[in-house]
Design an enzyme around this catalytic site. Structure first.
Site, short mmCIF file in Angstrom:
data_model
loop_
_atom_site.label_atom_id
_atom_site.label_comp_id
_atom_site.label_asym_id
_atom_site.label_seq_id
_atom_site.Cartn_x
_atom_site.Cartn_y
_atom_site.Cartn_z
N ASN A 14 32.93 92.89 -32.42
CA ASN A 14 33.26 92.34 -33.81
C ASN A 14 34.07 91.07 -33.45
O ASN A 14 34.01 90.28 -34.58
CB ASN A 14 34.30 93.49 -34.46
N HIS A 109 37.49 100.20 -39.86
CA HIS A 109 37.43 101.49 -39.47
C HIS A 109 35.86 101.76 -39.47
O HIS A 109 35.20 101.70 -41.00
CB HIS A 109 38.54 102.10 -40.28
#
Ligand code: GAR
Length: 210
Positions: A14, A109
């Site tokens: 990410n 998440h």
């Protein structure tokens, strides 16, 4: 460009998506610091290769979570970070950290929150027989994985999925939605208030923008 910091504990895919988005001119940010609690995090090397400052603050060197958090806050302030991106950062933060960056702290998440806060999200989705899974970008508040969702992406669960094959399908979406949510923040379009998360002055619905 606004200085931001990215916190990682692992491989940092990410984080890499943020590096790529900055390089592509899609993110009005300068990555001022990549900070890891884990000296062996693979993402540290990737950050260095991109010419980004890195720091390691090892939680094992601190007597309490609060002391660890205070050390990170000090380092992030030194870096001038105006937005903090949790990108696979696997330590639970205390109010010492969360209040220091309240409203300026995003997490990703790997579940369709409020489903499956915590760990092993993909296995739990499979065990529950869910037909879809996904990922949520949310503001961080003191409730673990419980802050107001900003953006959510969904993928189908296929019949022969394992946690790994499902994770591989989800991470593709992670890399798209996380820089996008951050860009909304950097453009001044995204805010956290007592009432929840707001985009362009409108309250974002419960599960986040789909
Ligand atoms: C990502 O799937 C992220 O959503 C998840 O860890 C992975 C990190 O991958 N985060 C959490 O589980 C937070 N509790 P990356 O290091 O390749 O970005």
């Amino acid at each position: 460009a606004t200085p931001i910091a990215i916190l990682i504990s692992g491989r940092g895919s990410n984080m890499q998506a943020f590096i790529d988005a900055v390089q592509a001119g899609e993110l009005g940010a300068r990555i001022a610091l990549v900070l890891s609690n884990n000296p062996d995090a693979g993402g540290l090397q990737r950050a260095r290769e991109a010419g980004i400052d890195t720091a390691v603050i090892n939680h094992r060197d601190y007597a309490s979570r609060e002391d660890f958090d205070a050390a990170m806050v000090a380092r992030l302030r030194e870096a001038g970070a105006e937005l903090v991106i949790l990108a696979g950062f696997m330590r639970i933060l205390t109010s010492v950290f969360i209040t220091a960056f309240s409203g300026r702290l995003l997490n990703i998440h790997p579940s369709l929150l409020p489903k499956y806060p915590g760990l092993n999200t993909h296995q739990r989705a499979l065990d529950a027989g869910d037909s879809e899974a996904g990922v949520t970008v949310h503001f961080v508040t003191e409730e673990l994985d419980g802050g107001p969702p900003v953006l959510q992406a969904r993928v189908p669960v296929e019949p022969d999925d394992t946690a790994d094959t499902l994770a591989a399908r989800v991470i593709v979406e992670e890399h798209k939605i996380y820089p996008l949510a951050a860009q909304w923040y950097l453009e001044g379009r995204l805010q956290l208030s007592d009432q929840g998360a707001f985009l362009d002055g409108e309250r974002i619905p419960e599960g986040g923008i789909q």
